[in-house]
Design a protein around this motif. Sequence first.
Motif, short mmCIF file in Angstrom:
data_model
loop_
_atom_site.label_atom_id
_atom_site.label_comp_id
_atom_site.label_asym_id
_atom_site.label_seq_id
_atom_site.Cartn_x
_atom_site.Cartn_y
_atom_site.Cartn_z
N PRO A 1 0.87 -1.07 0.05
CA PRO A 1 -0.08 0.03 -0.11
C PRO A 1 0.75 1.33 0.08
O PRO A 1 0.37 2.25 -0.60
CB PRO A 1 -0.85 -0.25 1.39
N SER B 1 2.32 1.55 -3.38
CA SER B 1 1.26 2.28 -4.27
C SER B 1 0.91 3.67 -4.26
O SER B 1 0.90 4.20 -5.37
CB SER B 1 -0.14 1.48 -3.97
N LEU B 2 1.00 4.22 -3.03
CA LEU B 2 0.78 5.46 -2.84
C LEU B 2 1.96 6.36 -3.42
O LEU B 2 1.78 7.55 -3.82
CB LEU B 2 0.66 5.77 -1.49
N MET C 1 -5.05 8.73 -2.92
CA MET C 1 -5.86 7.33 -2.70
C MET C 1 -6.77 6.92 -4.04
O MET C 1 -6.84 5.91 -4.42
CB MET C 1 -6.47 7.30 -1.36
N VAL D 1 -4.62 5.80 -6.83
CA VAL D 1 -4.13 4.47 -6.83
C VAL D 1 -5.41 3.65 -7.23
O VAL D 1 -4.97 2.62 -8.02
CB VAL D 1 -4.02 4.40 -5.14
N LEU D 2 -6.63 3.98 -6.90
CA LEU D 2 -7.98 3.19 -7.63
C LEU D 2 -7.86 3.38 -9.11
O LEU D 2 -7.81 2.40 -9.70
CB LEU D 2 -9.16 3.43 -6.93
N THR E 1 -4.78 1.30 -10.54
CA THR E 1 -4.98 -0.12 -10.56
C THR E 1 -6.11 -0.48 -11.57
O THR E 1 -5.92 -1.53 -12.22
CB THR E 1 -5.62 -0.34 -9.18
N GLY F 1 -10.32 -3.22 -3.20
CA GLY F 1 -9.47 -3.76 -2.14
C GLY F 1 -8.03 -4.01 -2.71
O GLY F 1 -6.84 -3.74 -2.13
N SER F 2 -8.03 -4.53 -3.99
CA SER F 2 -6.92 -4.74 -4.74
C SER F 2 -6.02 -3.59 -5.05
O SER F 2 -4.67 -3.68 -5.31
CB SER F 2 -7.05 -5.55 -6.20
N ALA F 3 -6.58 -2.41 -4.90
CA ALA F 3 -6.05 -0.93 -5.39
C ALA F 3 -4.70 -0.67 -4.28
O ALA F 3 -3.78 -0.19 -4.62
CB ALA F 3 -7.08 0.27 -5.28
N GLU F 4 -5.15 -1.41 -3.12
CA GLU F 4 -3.88 -1.08 -2.09
C GLU F 4 -2.96 -2.06 -2.24
O GLU F 4 -1.61 -1.55 -1.81
CB GLU F 4 -4.67 -1.53 -0.77
N TRP F 5 -2.66 -3.17 -2.95
CA TRP F 5 -1.66 -3.71 -3.09
C TRP F 5 -1.25 -4.02 -4.39
O TRP F 5 0.07 -4.43 -4.73
CB TRP F 5 -1.78 -5.38 -2.47
#
Length: 195
Positions: free
Chosen positions: A49, A52-53, A105, A108-109, A112, A164-168
């Motif tokens: 995470p 990604s950020l 954030m 990130v989404l 992704t 949720g997959s956007a975090e990793w």
Amino acid sequence: MTLPQDRLPKDIAKLQSDMGAAVKTHWKAFLFEGILLAVLGLAAMIVPPLASLAVTIFLGWMFLISGIAGLVVTYWARQMPGFWWSLFSAALAVLAGLVLLARPMQGVLTLTIIVGAYFLIEGVTTIMYALEHRRELSGRWSWLLVSGLMDILISFLIIAGLPGSAEWAIGLLVGINLVLGGASLVGMALAARKA
């Protein structure tokens, strides 16, 4: 301008020799860079995470800086054809950079989703390429087929896991890329040291 065909192999051999000598001379720098990339990649894989950020913020700054530079160059060359298109493109880059920096954030989404779509398209394209060339590529076409299927699997894991997959996803993929790139630099440096 064309090069004489008899000179071309000599030029390539000289270039290869020069490259080999440069790598051998600076093998410690390549080793250091490889270790650094591998460590950063492992860190990105451990804390995806945060990675990604970081990637999103980095892209935001790149868009912002390139957009500002584009605005300056466009203004400087305002008499050139395509001024309004160039101005629009530069302004769009500034806007994209500001949005990514203001709302990382959400960025990130969005990134992704784009990465998931890319893997899906790349997977389908690779599979079609493998099937079209299976006669010419003989036994090697199956590797392309497997690669395409893996791309589609990665795409499915990313898209099915949203949001949720956007975090990793981005952090993990960047981490894997850094580890593999670092490992290849370390391998190259160690081989150059022994040569």
